[in-house]
Design an enzyme around this catalytic site. Structure first.
Site, PDB file in Angstrom:
ATOM      1  N   HIS A  45       0.814  -1.221   0.000  1.00  0.00           N
ATOM      2  CA  HIS A  45       0.000   0.000   0.000  1.00  0.00           C
ATOM      3  C   HIS A  45       0.849   1.275   0.000  1.00  0.00           C
ATOM      4  CE1 HIS A  45      -3.739  -2.127   0.387  1.00  0.00           C
ATOM      5  NE2 HIS A  45      -3.412  -2.666   1.550  1.00  0.00           N
ATOM      6  N   ASP A  93      -2.806 -10.561  -2.499  1.00  0.00           N
ATOM      7  CA  ASP A  93      -3.362 -10.141  -1.205  1.00  0.00           C
ATOM      8  C   ASP A  93      -4.848  -9.817  -1.399  1.00  0.00           C
ATOM      9  OD1 ASP A  93      -2.308  -8.800   1.602  1.00  0.00           O
ATOM     10  OD2 ASP A  93      -3.994  -7.681   0.772  1.00  0.00           O
ATOM     11  N   HIS A 107      -6.387  -7.204  -0.477  1.00  0.00           N
ATOM     12  CA  HIS A 107      -6.555  -5.794  -0.811  1.00  0.00           C
ATOM     13  C   HIS A 107      -5.637  -5.412  -1.974  1.00  0.00           C
ATOM     14  CE1 HIS A 107      -7.509  -6.216   3.541  1.00  0.00           C
ATOM     15  NE2 HIS A 107      -8.538  -5.462   3.199  1.00  0.00           N
ATOM     16  N   ASP A 128      -4.664 -12.889   3.895  1.00  0.00           N
ATOM     17  CA  ASP A 128      -5.968 -12.360   4.311  1.00  0.00           C
ATOM     18  C   ASP A 128      -7.080 -12.781   3.345  1.00  0.00           C
ATOM     19  OD1 ASP A 128      -4.787 -10.783   2.373  1.00  0.00           O
ATOM     20  OD2 ASP A 128      -5.137  -8.876   3.393  1.00  0.00           O
TER      21      ASP A 128
END
Length: 334
Positions: free
Chosen positions: A154, A190, A192, A279
């Protein structure tokens, strides 16, 4: 497969974050890395490859801010961890901002990613872990694993958020390019979207970025990762986003990964960086996919079958009790 991790990465331990409108315990805890390290049988301490590879990805002013912000926060008389509360939403400019509050907003994009006095050291050694794995692959290993913590995808060239401060996948890709690798691909699996990685290589034609992730119409980080984002300039066509709905299980995820792998094969990379987040697991407390522990080995075998040398960089995964087994499953698949 060689694994790399430094105990210095455990020092970063914020107490709380702002999540869904309320303060809650910080989810990206040191115990994540401890569980993974125990499950994979430990890891080598990385050597110190210095700042050059980090400076090749992140701006000098941003790196200085990361190092200095916690002390400046404390000097301003602020209690607890440094955390922003105001952000520019239209056209960031290179303003001279003396107050720490304004600078935090300038260099971050959310309130879930505090800075502590130990954040810089932890992020620095997370980057050194991925650099050690990259050098292992460049020196002939088929694959290597970096237990990156804090995670990285991120973080942009000059901003942090989503628990990420230094973009370890981007640092690995750029280090490989600087070492003479002609073309590098990054596959991000991932839950996200890796908005920072996408931003860093948005206009680059030498690094391909493909991401499978929760649809940003419903999930963090919301403002990046939509299917129509394909890059720009020389990088037009070297970004591929494959958003997936809540409840995604192995078969649709595997089909989407096959689409990404086909696109990467067309790009013909000389090295692959895998941003891996667990995740996507069915019991993750902040995510909504439904992969099982055994599924990660299947996905890894599909990636390994492509034959590219591969650096695996750890990203998210917040179901602490299952995290080690999920990572071990992925690494077994290689």
């Amino acid at each position: 497969m060689r694994n790399f991790f430094s105990p210095a990465q455990l020092g970063h331990a914020p107490t709380r974050e702002l999540h869904n409108g309320g303060f809650t315990a910080y989810a990206e805890t040191p115990s994540r890395a401890q569980q993974i390290a125990a499950a994979i049988g430990g890891a080598e301490a990385p050597g110190d490859h210095g700042m050059a590879a980090i400076e090749a990805v992140h701006t000098a002013d941003y790196l200085a801010f990361l190092r200095e912000a916690p002390a400046r926060w404390a000097a301003a008389g602020r209690p607890g961890d440094a955390m922003g509360y105001v952000w520019p939403i239209v056209g960031r400019r290179a303003l001279k901002l003396d107050r720490i509050d304004g600078q935090i907003g300038r260099y971050s994009f959310d309130a879930s990613t505090p800075l502590t006095a130990q954040t810089w050291d932890a992020a620095y050694w997370s980057a050194q872990s991925v650099l050690a794995a990259t050098h292992a692959v460049l020196e002939g290993d088929r694959a290597a694993f970096a237990l990156c913590r804090p995670p990285g995808h991120h973080a942009g060239a000059d901003y942090y958020g989503g628990y990420c401060y230094l973009n370890t996948a981007a640092i690995a890709a750029q280090a490989a390019r600087n070492a003479g690798v002609r073309r590098v691909a990054i596959l991000d699996i991932d839950y996200h979207h890796g908005n920072g990685t996408q931003d860093i290589f948005w206009e680059r034609g030498d690094v391909f970025y493909a991401s499978l992730h929760a649809d940003p119409a419903t999930d963090y980080p919301f403002y990046w990762g939509h299917a129509d984002e394909i890059g720009d300039g020389e990088g037009r066509g070297t970004t591929l986003n494959l958003p997936l709905p809540h409840g995604t299980t192995r078969d649709p995820f595997r089909r989407a990964q096959a689409v990404a792998l086909d696109a990467i094969a067309h790009f013909a990379p000389d090295l692959l960086v895998l941003s891996f987040g667990a995740d996507t697991w069915e019991g993750d407390p902040i995510s909504h996919f439904a992969l099982t522990t055994a599924d990660y080995a299947v996905l890894a075998r599909d990636i390994a079958a492509c034959g590219w040398p591969c650096v695996v960089a750890m990203e998210g995964g917040y179901a602490i009790d299952a995290l080690g087994a999920n990572v071990r499953s992925l690494l077994t698949g290689f």
